[in-house]
Design a protein around this motif. Structure first.
Motif, short mmCIF file in Angstrom:
data_model
loop_
_atom_site.label_atom_id
_atom_site.label_comp_id
_atom_site.label_asym_id
_atom_site.label_seq_id
_atom_site.Cartn_x
_atom_site.Cartn_y
_atom_site.Cartn_z
N ARG A 51 44.95 39.88 23.04
CA ARG A 51 43.79 40.57 22.49
C ARG A 51 43.33 41.69 23.42
O ARG A 51 42.77 42.70 22.96
N TYR A 52 43.61 41.55 24.71
CA TYR A 52 43.22 42.62 25.64
C TYR A 52 43.91 43.94 25.25
O TYR A 52 43.31 45.01 25.40
N TYR A 53 45.13 43.85 24.76
CA TYR A 53 45.80 45.09 24.35
C TYR A 53 45.04 45.77 23.22
O TYR A 53 44.87 47.01 23.22
N ALA A 88 30.67 53.19 32.33
CA ALA A 88 30.27 54.46 32.93
C ALA A 88 30.91 54.65 34.30
O ALA A 88 31.02 55.77 34.80
N ARG A 89 31.33 53.56 34.89
CA ARG A 89 32.01 53.59 36.19
C ARG A 89 32.92 52.39 36.30
O ARG A 89 32.86 51.48 35.47
N GLU A 90 33.76 52.39 37.31
CA GLU A 90 34.72 51.31 37.51
C GLU A 90 34.01 49.96 37.56
O GLU A 90 32.96 49.81 38.19
N GLY A 91 34.58 48.99 36.85
CA GLY A 91 34.03 47.65 36.88
C GLY A 91 32.98 47.38 35.83
O GLY A 91 32.45 46.26 35.75
N GLU A 92 32.65 48.37 35.01
CA GLU A 92 31.67 48.20 33.94
C GLU A 92 32.35 48.32 32.58
O GLU A 92 33.47 48.78 32.46
N GLY A 93 31.63 47.92 31.54
CA GLY A 93 32.12 48.10 30.17
C GLY A 93 32.88 46.89 29.65
O GLY A 93 33.17 45.93 30.36
N GLY A 94 33.23 46.98 28.37
CA GLY A 94 33.87 45.88 27.68
C GLY A 94 35.21 45.48 28.24
O GLY A 94 35.55 44.29 28.28
N LEU A 95 36.01 46.45 28.68
CA LEU A 95 37.32 46.11 29.24
C LEU A 95 37.16 45.30 30.52
O LEU A 95 37.89 44.32 30.74
N ALA A 96 36.20 45.68 31.36
CA ALA A 96 35.94 44.92 32.59
C ALA A 96 35.45 43.51 32.26
O ALA A 96 35.85 42.54 32.92
N LEU A 97 34.59 43.40 31.25
CA LEU A 97 34.12 42.08 30.85
C LEU A 97 35.27 41.22 30.33
O LEU A 97 35.31 40.01 30.56
N TRP A 98 36.22 41.84 29.63
CA TRP A 98 37.35 41.08 29.12
C TRP A 98 38.21 40.57 30.27
O TRP A 98 38.73 39.44 30.22
N ALA A 102 39.36 36.87 31.30
CA ALA A 102 40.71 36.45 31.67
C ALA A 102 40.68 35.56 32.91
O ALA A 102 41.35 34.50 32.95
N ALA A 103 39.92 35.96 33.90
CA ALA A 103 39.78 35.12 35.10
C ALA A 103 39.15 33.78 34.75
O ALA A 103 39.53 32.73 35.28
N GLY A 104 38.18 33.80 33.83
CA GLY A 104 37.47 32.58 33.45
C GLY A 104 38.32 31.57 32.72
O GLY A 104 37.97 30.38 32.68
N VAL A 105 39.45 32.02 32.12
CA VAL A 105 40.34 31.08 31.45
C VAL A 105 41.57 30.78 32.30
O VAL A 105 42.52 30.17 31.83
N GLY A 106 41.54 31.22 33.56
CA GLY A 106 42.60 30.86 34.50
C GLY A 106 43.73 31.85 34.63
O GLY A 106 44.80 31.51 35.14
N LEU A 107 43.51 33.08 34.19
CA LEU A 107 44.54 34.12 34.28
C LEU A 107 44.26 35.05 35.45
O LEU A 107 43.14 35.14 35.94
N ASP A 108 45.30 35.77 35.85
CA ASP A 108 45.16 36.82 36.85
C ASP A 108 44.74 38.10 36.13
O ASP A 108 45.53 38.65 35.35
N PRO A 109 43.53 38.59 36.36
CA PRO A 109 43.08 39.80 35.64
C PRO A 109 43.99 41.00 35.83
O PRO A 109 44.19 41.78 34.90
N ALA A 110 44.55 41.16 37.00
CA ALA A 110 45.44 42.29 37.25
C ALA A 110 46.70 42.19 36.40
O ALA A 110 47.20 43.20 35.88
N GLU A 111 47.19 40.97 36.21
CA GLU A 111 48.37 40.79 35.37
C GLU A 111 48.04 41.10 33.91
O GLU A 111 48.83 41.73 33.20
N THR A 173 31.73 33.72 32.08
CA THR A 173 32.59 34.86 31.75
C THR A 173 32.62 35.15 30.25
O THR A 173 33.48 35.91 29.79
N LEU A 174 31.70 34.58 29.49
CA LEU A 174 31.65 34.82 28.05
C LEU A 174 30.77 36.01 27.69
O LEU A 174 30.41 36.19 26.52
N ASP A 175 30.46 36.83 28.67
CA ASP A 175 29.52 37.94 28.45
C ASP A 175 30.03 38.94 27.43
O ASP A 175 29.23 39.58 26.74
N TYR A 176 31.36 39.13 27.34
CA TYR A 176 31.86 40.10 26.36
C TYR A 176 31.44 39.68 24.96
O TYR A 176 30.91 40.48 24.18
N PHE A 177 31.66 38.42 24.62
CA PHE A 177 31.31 37.94 23.29
C PHE A 177 29.81 38.07 23.04
O PHE A 177 29.37 38.50 21.98
N LYS A 178 29.02 37.68 24.02
CA LYS A 178 27.57 37.71 23.87
C LYS A 178 27.08 39.15 23.69
O LYS A 178 26.19 39.41 22.87
#
Length: 243
Positions: A51-53, A88-98, A102-111, A173-178
């Protein structure tokens, strides 16, 4: 009324809602199982990866919509959607929240951000959405975004389901959905106001309905691909026995 006569605003909106509701991916078996708490950690992770794609395609399609408009008013209205996802800057926005999800479900965010584990059919489906927006009119492109009509209810159910059924997920880490519950309502109102103001012929209205239907098909195809790539554990075991 003639079959060629445009629908009233109320009838047009109802037609869009009805066609979208019949096809929205909340009815997909993968989402149904998610909300019943039946997905394994592997299945949840597979969905987050793929879904990140789709999430990465959203600001691209919105940039395409901006490029189609000669109206500064529309561009001022729509441009926030890119910032909403990219930040608006690195680390913000929906993609960062997603990626936090990913980290919250046990994945490597960079991967996950590297997109190397995205299934080919998921890429195909999501790229089809970008193609739809690129090749059709501004009006149809905006209409395709009206799946946001149905997103707030889906997001609310998803948060409740994950909190109830998946205690291994970092709930912080559910902030994106909220965040999408309120944002999607606002976005859908902006989009429907634009569509109803500019779809002034029956042909334009029907083109808008077709664009929304196509978007629903794309979202459904995404889940088909994820479900095939990450089948339920018992199905995987049966397949292994047959082999």
């Amino acid at each position: 009324m003639s079959e060629d006569a445009p629908l009233s605003r109320e009838a047009f909106v109802e037609r869009l809602r009805a066609e979208g509701a019949r096809r929205y991916h909340d009815g997909h078996s993968f989402h149904q199982r998610m909300h019943r708490g039946e997905l394994s950690q592997r299945e949840i992770q597979g969905w987050v990866i793929n879904r990140y794609y789709y999430q990465t395609r959203i600001p691209i399609k919105d940039a395409l919509l901006l490029s189609k408009s000669e109206d500064p008013g529309f561009r001022r209205l729509w441009i926030h959607r890119i910032t909403d996802h990219d930040g608006a800057r690195e680390g913000e926005g929906g993609l960062a929240l997603w990626l936090r999800l990913a980290a919250g479900v046990g994945l490597d965010p960079a991967e996950v951000a590297g997109l190397g584990r995205v299934e080919p059919p998921v890429r195909f489906a999501c790229d089809a959405y970008v193609t739809l927006v690129r090749e059709r009119s501004l009006l149809e492109g905006v209409a395709s975004s009206l799946t946001e009509f149905f997103a707030p209810d889906l997001m609310s159910r998803r948060v409740a389901a994950w909190e109830a059924h998946y205690p291994w997920v970092d709930q912080g880490t559910l902030d994106y959905f909220k965040s999408r519950v309120t944002r999607a309502r606002t976005d859908s109102h902006e989009a429907i106001d634009f569509v109803t103001a500019h779809a002034v012929t029956r042909a334009q209205q029907e083109a808008c309905v077709a664009a929304l239907v196509r978007k629903c098909e794309i979202l459904w195809a995404l889940l088909d691909a994820v479900e095939k790539a990450y089948p339920p554990a018992e199905k995987s075991a049966r397949g292994a026995c047959r082999g």
